[in-house]
Design a protein around this motif. Structure first.
Motif, PDB file in Angstrom:
ATOM      1  N   GLU A   1       0.839  -1.212   0.000  1.00 25.53           N
ATOM      2  CA  GLU A   1       0.000   0.000   0.000  1.00 25.53           C
ATOM      3  C   GLU A   1       0.866   1.251   0.000  1.00 25.53           C
ATOM      4  OE1 GLU A   1      -3.804  -1.918   2.425  1.00 25.53           O
ATOM      5  OE2 GLU A   1      -2.567  -0.389   3.393  1.00 25.53           O
ATOM      6  N   GLY A   2       1.945   1.205   0.778  1.00 22.63           N
ATOM      7  CA  GLY A   2       2.849   2.351   0.857  1.00 22.63           C
ATOM      8  C   GLY A   2       3.468   2.674  -0.484  1.00 22.63           C
ATOM      9  N   LYS A   3       3.925   1.642  -1.175  1.00 22.69           N
ATOM     10  CA  LYS A   3       4.588   1.864  -2.461  1.00 22.69           C
ATOM     11  C   LYS A   3       3.621   2.327  -3.535  1.00 22.69           C
ATOM     12  CE  LYS A   3       7.554  -1.302  -3.853  1.00 22.69           C
ATOM     13  NZ  LYS A   3       8.193  -2.638  -3.972  1.00 22.69           N
ATOM     14  N   GLU A   4       2.374   1.873  -3.412  1.00 28.72           N
ATOM     15  CA  GLU A   4       1.402   2.308  -4.399  1.00 28.72           C
ATOM     16  C   GLU A   4       1.167   3.817  -4.277  1.00 28.72           C
ATOM     17  OE1 GLU A   4      -2.239  -0.049  -4.588  1.00 28.72           O
ATOM     18  OE2 GLU A   4      -3.101   1.670  -5.641  1.00 28.72           O
ATOM     19  N   GLU A   5       1.177   4.288  -3.054  1.00 25.70           N
ATOM     20  CA  GLU A   5       0.936   5.708  -2.799  1.00 25.70           C
ATOM     21  C   GLU A   5       2.160   6.555  -3.171  1.00 25.70           C
ATOM     22  OE1 GLU A   5      -1.256   8.490  -2.412  1.00 25.70           O
ATOM     23  OE2 GLU A   5      -2.213   6.618  -1.804  1.00 25.70           O
ATOM     24  N   LEU A   6       3.327   6.053  -2.823  1.00 23.24           N
ATOM     25  CA  LEU A   6       4.564   6.810  -3.063  1.00 23.24           C
ATOM     26  C   LEU A   6       5.730   5.837  -3.053  1.00 23.24           C
ATOM     27  CD1 LEU A   6       6.432   9.379  -3.027  1.00 23.24           C
ATOM     28  CD2 LEU A   6       6.295   9.261  -0.549  1.00 23.24           C
ATOM     29  N   ASN A   7       6.484   5.800  -4.164  1.00 24.00           N
ATOM     30  CA  ASN A   7       7.659   4.932  -4.209  1.00 24.00           C
ATOM     31  C   ASN A   7       8.892   5.767  -4.521  1.00 24.00           C
ATOM     32  OD1 ASN A   7       9.593   3.002  -4.553  1.00 24.00           O
ATOM     33  ND2 ASN A   7       8.307   1.631  -5.794  1.00 24.00           N
ATOM     34  N   PHE A   8       9.741   5.959  -3.505  1.00 26.49           N
ATOM     35  CA  PHE A   8      10.949   6.768  -3.697  1.00 26.49           C
ATOM     36  C   PHE A   8      11.884   6.131  -4.729  1.00 26.49           C
ATOM     37  CE2 PHE A   8       9.826   8.585   0.502  1.00 26.49           C
ATOM     38  CZ  PHE A   8      10.022   9.929   0.222  1.00 26.49           C
ATOM     39  N   SER A   9      11.840   4.809  -4.836  1.00 30.34           N
ATOM     40  CA  SER A   9      12.748   4.129  -5.771  1.00 30.34           C
ATOM     41  C   SER A   9      12.425   4.446  -7.226  1.00 30.34           C
ATOM     42  CB  SER A   9      12.690   2.609  -5.576  1.00 30.34           C
ATOM     43  OG  SER A   9      13.113   2.277  -4.282  1.00 30.34           O
ATOM     44  N   SER A  10      11.164   4.786  -7.501  1.00 26.22           N
ATOM     45  CA  SER A  10      10.818   5.092  -8.894  1.00 26.22           C
ATOM     46  C   SER A  10      10.279   6.510  -9.013  1.00 26.22           C
ATOM     47  CB  SER A  10       9.789   4.075  -9.411  1.00 26.22           C
ATOM     48  OG  SER A  10       8.688   4.018  -8.543  1.00 26.22           O
ATOM     49  N   PHE A  11      10.735   7.357  -8.121  1.00 25.42           N
ATOM     50  CA  PHE A  11      10.208   8.723  -8.049  1.00 25.42           C
ATOM     51  C   PHE A  11      10.364   9.481  -9.370  1.00 25.42           C
ATOM     52  CE2 PHE A  11      10.184  13.218  -6.890  1.00 25.42           C
ATOM     53  CZ  PHE A  11       9.095  13.273  -6.048  1.00 25.42           C
ATOM     54  N   ARG A  12      11.491   9.240 -10.034  1.00 26.59           N
ATOM     55  CA  ARG A  12      11.735  10.009 -11.268  1.00 26.59           C
ATOM     56  C   ARG A  12      10.845   9.566 -12.422  1.00 26.59           C
ATOM     57  NH1 ARG A  12      18.022  10.276 -12.138  1.00 26.59           N
ATOM     58  NH2 ARG A  12      17.628  12.166 -13.325  1.00 26.59           N
ATOM     59  N   GLU A  13      10.122   8.483 -12.232  1.00 27.60           N
ATOM     60  CA  GLU A  13       9.199   8.061 -13.287  1.00 27.60           C
ATOM     61  C   GLU A  13       7.887   8.861 -13.245  1.00 27.60           C
ATOM     62  OE1 GLU A  13       8.681   3.849 -12.938  1.00 27.60           O
ATOM     63  OE2 GLU A  13      10.801   3.473 -13.355  1.00 27.60           O
ATOM     64  N   TYR A  14       7.627   9.519 -12.134  1.00 32.45           N
ATOM     65  CA  TYR A  14       6.422  10.358 -12.061  1.00 32.45           C
ATOM     66  C   TYR A  14       6.574  11.558 -12.998  1.00 32.45           C
ATOM     67  CZ  TYR A  14       5.367   8.047  -7.537  1.00 32.45           C
ATOM     68  OH  TYR A  14       5.094   7.152  -6.538  1.00 32.45           O
ATOM     69  N   SER A  15       5.468  12.061 -13.508  1.00 29.31           N
ATOM     70  CA  SER A  15       5.519  13.299 -14.282  1.00 29.31           C
ATOM     71  C   SER A  15       5.863  14.448 -13.332  1.00 29.31           C
ATOM     72  CB  SER A  15       4.159  13.556 -14.945  1.00 29.31           C
ATOM     73  OG  SER A  15       3.190  13.867 -13.957  1.00 29.31           O
ATOM     74  N   ASP A  16       6.337  15.568 -13.886  1.00 30.87           N
ATOM     75  CA  ASP A  16       6.690  16.716 -13.029  1.00 30.87           C
ATOM     76  C   ASP A  16       5.513  17.142 -12.161  1.00 30.87           C
ATOM     77  OD1 ASP A  16       9.178  16.654 -14.023  1.00 30.87           O
ATOM     78  OD2 ASP A  16       8.996  18.438 -15.299  1.00 30.87           O
ATOM     79  N   ARG A  17       4.344  17.120 -12.770  1.00 30.10           N
ATOM     80  CA  ARG A  17       3.144  17.520 -12.039  1.00 30.10           C
ATOM     81  C   ARG A  17       2.893  16.559 -10.870  1.00 30.10           C
ATOM     82  NH1 ARG A  17      -1.473  20.688 -13.358  1.00 30.10           N
ATOM     83  NH2 ARG A  17      -0.469  21.222 -15.292  1.00 30.10           N
ATOM     84  N   MET A  18       3.049  15.271 -11.141  1.00 28.09           N
ATOM     85  CA  MET A  18       2.830  14.277 -10.093  1.00 28.09           C
ATOM     86  C   MET A  18       3.911  14.395  -9.011  1.00 28.09           C
ATOM     87  SD  MET A  18       0.706  12.018  -9.052  1.00 28.09           S
ATOM     88  CE  MET A  18      -0.231  10.895 -10.087  1.00 28.09           C
TER      89      MET A  18
END
Lengths: 192, 150
Positions: free
Chosen positions: B81-98
């Motif tokens: 559940e934690g990783k679904e909400e926020l995953n520091f390991s793949s943080f750069r895959e989020y869009s800038d807005r996200m």
């Protein structure tokens, strides 16, 4: 041997703590889930598969109205609706070059809708405030089906201020609700 | 009767240890990790890793009891559940807005003391952030949202 027993005992207690917390939560949610579901079904049967921006604006404004009335439950229902209609949004009219940005906005706005669907009212308001900017950016790409007023209350978030969109010029503050219903001013008018 | 019950519990307890639980662990710091995209002072970096990464990254530092079922299942659920909400390991895959939204949300959760979770702090008192640390971390996150990440 004793150690093993103790470990198992601790593990069992911890596990049951966790699950009982969860089940209380579940029970709480179940009561609201029912009304949400019927609302969603009505929505699904009346709307086309591909929703357009007016459905999205409609859902956004229902969250706003619910928050003006300090109604956590209605805001949650509307948040769920918003997440749903954003997922089905028709991108046919969006120019190729703007599709990526539109999709990124939709992804974030959907995330806000999902959080509004399952949070306490203060948290709903935080997401709603952030959502306002995404809605404005989305409308800048898709256009709007009605005149909208961008309104602003300087006192929100420890005087950092917060914005929202409304279909009427008159201020009804969704960030504070009844605590400060009339705090705010029109910052910008977004025309058709 | 009591003896039988204890034996039964032991057998079931031992038996469930054989049911596999995926392990959330990885040796590498991926290219997509949060700290590959932002310049952070070591103190901040250590704070975030100690207080957040167990549930919000691909690398959990399991406690000794963390692999014991049924507790392991409970932890696994938290991590998922934690990783679904926020995953520091793949943080750069989020869009800038996200990314901006995730950081906004981190600030709000830390400020309101909603994260790290209370249940987590029972077992990891060292992960608790004091007021000074919270302030530092929030300042840092605010700065990122002003400057942007890559």
């Amino acid at each position: 041997m004793k150690k093993v027993l103790l470990t198992l005992g601790i593990a069992a207690v911890l596990a049951s703590c966790g699950s009982s917390n969860k089940s209380e939560e579940k029970a709480e949610q179940a009561t609201t889930a029912k009304s949400e579901q019927t609302a969603m079904e009505e929505k699904a049967s009346s709307a086309d598969k591909n929703t357009d921006v007016s459905t999205v604006i409609e859902a956004y404004l229902s969250i706003k109205d619910a928050l003006v009335n300090d109604d956590q439950e209605k805001a949650a229902t509307a948040g769920k609706t918003l997440a749903g209609v954003l997922g089905e949004m028709n991108m046919g009219q969006v120019a190729e070059g703007q599709k990526k940005e539109a999709n990124e906005i939709i992804e974030v706005a959907k995330n806000h809708g999902e959080h509004i669907a399952e949070s306490e009212i203060d948290h709903q308001r935080e997401h709603f405030e952030a959502l306002g900017k995404d809605m404005k950016d989305l409308i800048a790409i898709t256009g709007t089906d009605r005149k909208l007023y961008q309104q602003y209350c300087p006192m929100y978030n420890d005087n950092k201020g917060g914005m929202w969109l409304s279909a009427s010029e008159e201020i009804r503050n969704p960030l504070f609700g009844s605590k400060m219903l009339k705090c705010g001013k029109v910052e910008e008018v977004i025309n058709l | 009767m009591l003896k039988k019950a204890i034996i039964a519990i032991l057998i079931v307890g031992a038996g469930i240890q054989l049911i596999p639980v995926p392990k959330n662990q990885s040796d590498e710091l991926p290219e997509t990790d949060f700290f590959q995209s932002v310049e952070a002072p070591l103190a901040i970096r250590n704070m975030v890793i100690a207080s957040c990464y167990d549930c919000h990254s691909n690398n959990t530092d399991y406690p000794w009891y963390g692999r014991v079922r049924p507790l392991a299942w409970f932890l696994q659920k938290h991590i998922d559940e934690g990783k679904e909400e926020l995953n520091f390991s793949s943080f750069r895959e989020y869009s800038d807005r996200m990314k901006r939204e995730k950081i906004r949300s981190m600030i709000s959760q830390i400020r309101d003391g909603e994260m790290p979770l209370q249940e987590y702090l029972w077992m990891h008192p060292e992960a608790e952030l004091n007021e000074k640390e919270k302030k530092k971390l929030i300042e840092f996150l605010n700065q990122i949202n002003k400057d942007g990440t890559d």
